[in-house]
Design a protein around this motif. Structure first.
Motif, PDB file in Angstrom:
ATOM      1  N   MET A   1      10.430  20.562  75.608  1.00  0.00           N
ATOM      2  CA  MET A   1      11.448  21.394  76.245  1.00  0.00           C
ATOM      3  C   MET A   1      10.915  22.808  76.424  1.00  0.00           C
ATOM      4  N   VAL A   2      11.543  23.570  77.296  1.00  0.00           N
ATOM      5  CA  VAL A   2      11.239  24.983  77.467  1.00  0.00           C
ATOM      6  C   VAL A   2      12.365  25.765  76.812  1.00  0.00           C
ATOM      7  N   PRO A   3      12.062  26.550  75.760  1.00  0.00           N
ATOM      8  CA  PRO A   3      13.128  27.295  75.072  1.00  0.00           C
ATOM      9  C   PRO A   3      13.954  28.126  76.042  1.00  0.00           C
ATOM     10  N   GLY A   4      15.258  28.060  75.910  1.00  0.00           N
ATOM     11  CA  GLY A   4      16.131  28.848  76.759  1.00  0.00           C
ATOM     12  C   GLY A   4      16.557  28.152  78.022  1.00  0.00           C
ATOM     13  N   ARG A  15       9.085  37.330  75.075  1.00  0.00           N
ATOM     14  CA  ARG A  15       7.726  37.247  74.550  1.00  0.00           C
ATOM     15  C   ARG A  15       7.312  35.813  74.256  1.00  0.00           C
ATOM     16  N   GLU A  16       8.303  34.963  74.036  1.00  0.00           N
ATOM     17  CA  GLU A  16       7.971  33.572  73.754  1.00  0.00           C
ATOM     18  C   GLU A  16       7.620  32.797  75.025  1.00  0.00           C
ATOM     19  N   PRO A  19       2.996  34.251  78.920  1.00  0.00           N
ATOM     20  CA  PRO A  19       1.708  33.688  78.500  1.00  0.00           C
ATOM     21  C   PRO A  19       0.765  34.658  77.786  1.00  0.00           C
ATOM     22  N   PRO A  20       0.569  35.907  78.280  1.00  0.00           N
ATOM     23  CA  PRO A  20      -0.342  36.807  77.559  1.00  0.00           C
ATOM     24  C   PRO A  20       0.113  37.077  76.122  1.00  0.00           C
ATOM     25  N   TYR A  21       1.426  37.230  75.936  1.00  0.00           N
ATOM     26  CA  TYR A  21       1.906  37.483  74.577  1.00  0.00           C
ATOM     27  C   TYR A  21       1.726  36.242  73.713  1.00  0.00           C
ATOM     28  N   ARG A  22       2.002  35.081  74.254  1.00  0.00           N
ATOM     29  CA  ARG A  22       1.818  33.842  73.496  1.00  0.00           C
ATOM     30  C   ARG A  22       0.366  33.696  73.052  1.00  0.00           C
ATOM     31  N   PHE A  23      -0.552  34.011  73.948  1.00  0.00           N
ATOM     32  CA  PHE A  23      -1.969  33.908  73.611  1.00  0.00           C
ATOM     33  C   PHE A  23      -2.328  34.894  72.499  1.00  0.00           C
ATOM     34  N   ALA A  24      -1.839  36.137  72.634  1.00  0.00           N
ATOM     35  CA  ALA A  24      -2.143  37.158  71.624  1.00  0.00           C
ATOM     36  C   ALA A  24      -1.557  36.772  70.271  1.00  0.00           C
ATOM     37  N   ALA A  25      -0.330  36.256  70.273  1.00  0.00           N
ATOM     38  CA  ALA A  25       0.310  35.857  69.022  1.00  0.00           C
ATOM     39  C   ALA A  25      -0.429  34.687  68.381  1.00  0.00           C
ATOM     40  N   HIS A  52       1.225  21.897  66.179  1.00  0.00           N
ATOM     41  CA  HIS A  52       2.438  22.151  65.399  1.00  0.00           C
ATOM     42  C   HIS A  52       2.179  23.179  64.295  1.00  0.00           C
ATOM     43  N   THR A  53       0.992  23.128  63.694  1.00  0.00           N
ATOM     44  CA  THR A  53       0.641  24.110  62.665  1.00  0.00           C
ATOM     45  C   THR A  53       0.562  25.506  63.268  1.00  0.00           C
ATOM     46  N   LEU A  54      -0.048  25.601  64.440  1.00  0.00           N
ATOM     47  CA  LEU A  54      -0.144  26.892  65.130  1.00  0.00           C
ATOM     48  C   LEU A  54       1.242  27.418  65.474  1.00  0.00           C
ATOM     49  N   ALA A  55       2.137  26.524  65.888  1.00  0.00           N
ATOM     50  CA  ALA A  55       3.505  26.937  66.210  1.00  0.00           C
ATOM     51  C   ALA A  55       4.196  27.507  64.967  1.00  0.00           C
ATOM     52  N   GLU A  56       3.996  26.873  63.823  1.00  0.00           N
ATOM     53  CA  GLU A  56       4.619  27.340  62.583  1.00  0.00           C
ATOM     54  C   GLU A  56       4.052  28.684  62.151  1.00  0.00           C
ATOM     55  N   ARG A  57       2.734  28.846  62.236  1.00  0.00           N
ATOM     56  CA  ARG A  57       2.093  30.086  61.789  1.00  0.00           C
ATOM     57  C   ARG A  57       2.407  31.262  62.706  1.00  0.00           C
ATOM     58  N   SER A  58       2.554  30.991  64.005  1.00  0.00           N
ATOM     59  CA  SER A  58       2.780  32.066  64.972  1.00  0.00           C
ATOM     60  C   SER A  58       4.252  32.337  65.232  1.00  0.00           C
ATOM     61  N   GLY A  59       5.120  31.355  64.898  1.00  0.00           N
ATOM     62  CA  GLY A  59       6.542  31.503  65.185  1.00  0.00           C
ATOM     63  C   GLY A  59       6.889  31.168  66.619  1.00  0.00           C
ATOM     64  N   LEU A  60       5.934  30.638  67.370  1.00  0.00           N
ATOM     65  CA  LEU A  60       6.160  30.260  68.760  1.00  0.00           C
ATOM     66  C   LEU A  60       6.505  28.781  68.841  1.00  0.00           C
ATOM     67  N   ARG A  61       7.558  28.470  69.551  1.00  0.00           N
ATOM     68  CA  ARG A  61       7.953  27.072  69.666  1.00  0.00           C
ATOM     69  C   ARG A  61       7.054  26.328  70.654  1.00  0.00           C
ATOM     70  N   MET A  62       6.842  25.063  70.380  1.00  0.00           N
ATOM     71  CA  MET A  62       6.076  24.213  71.284  1.00  0.00           C
ATOM     72  C   MET A  62       6.917  23.906  72.521  1.00  0.00           C
ATOM     73  N   GLY A  63       6.295  23.950  73.678  1.00  0.00           N
ATOM     74  CA  GLY A  63       7.009  23.647  74.911  1.00  0.00           C
ATOM     75  C   GLY A  63       6.775  22.214  75.360  1.00  0.00           C
ATOM     76  N   ARG A  64       7.790  21.620  75.946  1.00  0.00           N
ATOM     77  CA  ARG A  64       7.688  20.286  76.510  1.00  0.00           C
ATOM     78  C   ARG A  64       8.431  20.250  77.840  1.00  0.00           C
ATOM     79  N   VAL A  65       7.941  19.441  78.754  1.00  0.00           N
ATOM     80  CA  VAL A  65       8.636  19.237  80.020  1.00  0.00           C
ATOM     81  C   VAL A  65       9.487  17.982  79.856  1.00  0.00           C
TER      82      VAL A  65
END
Length: 218
Positions: A1-4, A15-16, A19-25, A52-65
């Motif tokens: 899913m795409v958050p929001g 910021r979530e 893309p540039p912020y996601r990469f930096a985070a 999934h580990t990266l999502a947890e460490r960064s606080g960024l949710r995984m996106g899905r279509v």
């Protein structure tokens, strides 16, 4: 899913999505992360665990279509289903995108680590013409000025309709962007060596767009 953008996640911070912020985070989250992933052979399970580990460490949710990109499943459907000629090329692209999304769910490392597709047993499904992986490669090709298509999936008439669709769609782009004479570099050179075929193509274009334009005109 795409958050929001789904009912499961009714709000999202910009910021979530940016893309540039996601990469930096993500880079910041990995700065002090000691991992031996680079020394392990890629697999779907390992790659999904890393994501999934990266999502947890960064606080960024995984996106899905979640929504299906296309209701078509075969190239023949894209060639024969009633639609405007200019819609056929996007129809083929979206159908291939749907297959890629399925592959992402089943075997994500075949996309994230593309080279593994040509190692060991994996290579068979990508080089064996009997395998149903045609959508992962360019569907139509121009070789030495001649048009090529997968004959096992569409016949001559269907391939011709898809070629006409590509020509009409690109003509729309040329007109909208005001590039001048219609481009032909992306089309088979042999098509323009016969004045009769050019006239027929221009008639299809005029009938499809309602505009008096064509190839070979200033």
């Amino acid at each position: 899913m795409v958050p929001g953008l789904t009912s499961d996640a009714p709000s999202v911070d910009w910021r979530e999505l940016y893309p540039p912020y996601r990469f930096a985070a993500a880079a910041k989250a990995m700065a002090n992360w000691e991992s031996d992933l680079e020394f392990q052979y890629p697999s779907h399970e390992l790659t999904a665990h890393f994501q999934h580990t990266l999502a947890e460490r960064s606080g960024l949710r995984m996106g899905r279509v979640v929504s299906r990109q296309s209701g078509l499943s075969t190239l023949r459907e894209a060639a024969t289903k009633p639609m405007h000629l200019a819609e056929r090329t996007p129809a083929v692209s979206l159908m291939c995108a749907s297959h890629l999304l399925d592959l992402r769910e089943e075997d994500v490392c075949s996309l994230s680590h593309y080279g593994v597709n040509f190692l060991g047993d994996r290579a068979v499904r990508f080089v064996d013409p009997d395998r149903d992986m045609w959508w992962l490669f360019p569907v139509f090709q121009v070789s030495r000025g001649e048009y090529r298509w997968p004959a096992e999936h569409v016949n001559l008439d269907e391939a011709t309709d898809l070629l006409l669709g590509a020509a009409v769609a690109s003509a729309y782009d040329d007109v909208l962007h005001g590039t001048g004479p219609l481009a032909s570099d992306h089309l088979p050179r042999a098509l323009f060596e016969d004045r009769g075929e050019v006239d027929a193509l221009n008639k299809v274009l005029k009938d499809s767009t309602g505009l008096d334009m064509g190839w070979g005109r200033a």
